[in-house]
Design an enzyme around this catalytic site. Structure first.
Site, short mmCIF file in Angstrom:
data_model
loop_
_atom_site.label_atom_id
_atom_site.label_comp_id
_atom_site.label_asym_id
_atom_site.label_seq_id
_atom_site.Cartn_x
_atom_site.Cartn_y
_atom_site.Cartn_z
N ARG A 1 -1.59 -9.15 12.99
CA ARG A 1 -2.13 -8.07 12.13
C ARG A 1 -2.95 -8.66 10.98
O ARG A 1 -3.98 -8.12 10.59
CB ARG A 1 -0.97 -7.23 11.56
CG ARG A 1 -0.32 -6.33 12.60
CD ARG A 1 1.08 -5.92 12.21
NE ARG A 1 1.16 -5.11 11.02
CZ ARG A 1 2.28 -4.93 10.31
NH1 ARG A 1 3.40 -5.52 10.67
NH2 ARG A 1 2.27 -4.16 9.25
N ARG B 1 -10.11 1.29 7.78
CA ARG B 1 -9.78 -0.11 8.13
C ARG B 1 -10.90 -0.80 8.88
O ARG B 1 -10.78 -1.99 9.20
CB ARG B 1 -8.60 -0.14 9.08
CG ARG B 1 -7.30 -0.14 8.44
CD ARG B 1 -6.29 -0.26 9.55
NE ARG B 1 -5.15 0.49 9.16
CZ ARG B 1 -4.00 -0.05 8.81
NH1 ARG B 1 -3.82 -1.34 8.88
NH2 ARG B 1 -3.03 0.70 8.43
N ARG C 1 11.66 -5.82 5.76
CA ARG C 1 11.45 -4.40 5.43
C ARG C 1 12.26 -3.49 6.34
O ARG C 1 12.42 -3.74 7.53
CB ARG C 1 9.97 -4.05 5.57
CG ARG C 1 9.71 -2.54 5.41
CD ARG C 1 8.25 -2.21 5.32
NE ARG C 1 7.49 -2.61 6.48
CZ ARG C 1 6.18 -2.44 6.58
NH1 ARG C 1 5.50 -1.91 5.58
NH2 ARG C 1 5.55 -2.83 7.66
N ARG D 1 10.42 -1.91 11.91
CA ARG D 1 9.23 -1.59 12.70
C ARG D 1 8.98 -2.65 13.78
O ARG D 1 9.15 -3.84 13.54
CB ARG D 1 8.01 -1.48 11.77
CG ARG D 1 7.90 -0.11 11.13
CD ARG D 1 6.82 0.00 10.07
NE ARG D 1 5.55 -0.62 10.37
CZ ARG D 1 4.49 -0.58 9.56
NH1 ARG D 1 4.58 0.06 8.40
NH2 ARG D 1 3.36 -1.16 9.90
N LYS E 1 0.84 -1.22 0.00
CA LYS E 1 0.00 0.00 0.00
C LYS E 1 0.86 1.26 0.00
O LYS E 1 0.67 2.17 -0.79
CB LYS E 1 -0.93 0.03 1.23
CG LYS E 1 -1.93 -1.11 1.30
CD LYS E 1 -2.87 -0.98 2.48
CE LYS E 1 -2.20 -1.03 3.84
NZ LYS E 1 -1.52 -2.32 4.11
#
Ligand code: AP5
Ligand code: MG
Length: 217
Positions: A171, A88, A127, A160, A13
């Protein structure tokens, strides 16, 4: 022009919202980035949000709705935005519907990215995110030396706290329970542009642009 980029954690996203924001010269508004900035600045909101985010939980609706309402009324958003990470939940989607009526929004495009679970875990565990310019990278493409290849910030890349395998799985579960109903709601009420997010970044982007142009006709 308003573009909403939807999809599970790690589908791309942020990556695609950034490209679309440059292509259409409208701001990229990411609720995740706004909340992480608030934590970086050690505001009360940021500290509370970080506690929830690190465990993989959502931040309460009224809080993110407040942030989005305030942001969309800023002058820089007059010509539209690319929304990433909002809505969301169904209450967030319904509030946004009302806001679009209030703002008399005409051009609205809903982009839904899809990627398989294994690829999502692979992407998120590797990431790195930039504290300063919010760019995201994969350790497959950059050195793990903390320096951001885009803004040049030293030690600005971080992993993160919600990008551990355990929290990613949580998640993904919350996405299925809370956000899939939003995608289904849009599928029933508007035109949903679904794109295979497992392709290369360039091909995903091209697909989105082609499908947005086809929807405009
Ligand atoms: P947020 O920051 O929005 O996280 P997310 O939705 O879980 O999504 P991610 O940012 O993890 O992934 P992405 O889809 O942006 O993928 P990316 O482009 O980085 O929100 C974080 C938290 O904040 C939430 O869990 C919640 O707690 C809270 N929050 C935020 N908004 C909220 C709201 N509205 N309500 C309540 N709480 C809220 O790509 C991932 C990686 O893959 C990168 O390394 C990238 O380089 C790579 N990549 C991207 N595309 C490709 C490709 N095509 N091929 C290969 N690699 C790729
Ligand atoms: Mg993101």
């Amino acid at each position: 022009m308003f573009v909403i980029v939807l999809g599970a954690p790690g589908v791309g996203k942020g990556t695609q919202a950034n490209l679309l924001s440059q292509a259409f010269t409208i701001p990229h508004i990411s609720t995740g980035d706004i909340l992480r900035d608030a934590y970086k600045n050690q505001t009360q909101l940021g500290i509370e949000a970080h506690r929830l985010i690190s465990k993989g939980n959502f931040v309460p609706d009224e809080l993110v709705i407040g942030i989005i309402k305030e942001t969309l009324l800023e002058d820089r958003c007059t010509n539209g935005v690319v929304l990433d990470g909002f809505p969301r939940t169904l209450p967030q989607a319904k509030t946004l519907d009302a806001l679009f009526i209030e703002l008399n929004t005409k051009d609205l495009f809903l982009v839904n990215l899809t990627v398989g679970d294994e690829e999502i875990i692979r992407r998120l565990t590797s990431r790195r995110t930039c504290h300063d310019c919010h760019s995201v990278f994969s350790l497959i493409e950059i050195e793990d030396d903390g320096k951001c290849p885009i803004c040049g910030g030293e030690n600005s890349l971080f992993h993160r706290s919600d990008d551990t395998e355990e929290v990613i799985k949580k998640r993904m579960g919350i996405f299925e329970n809370q956000t899939l109903p939003v995608i289904n709601y849009y599928d029933e009420t508007r035109t949903l542009i679904t794109v295979d997010g497992a392709q290369t970044i360039a091909n995903v982007y091209q697909d989105i642009i082609t499908k947005i142009n086809a929807t405009k006709l």
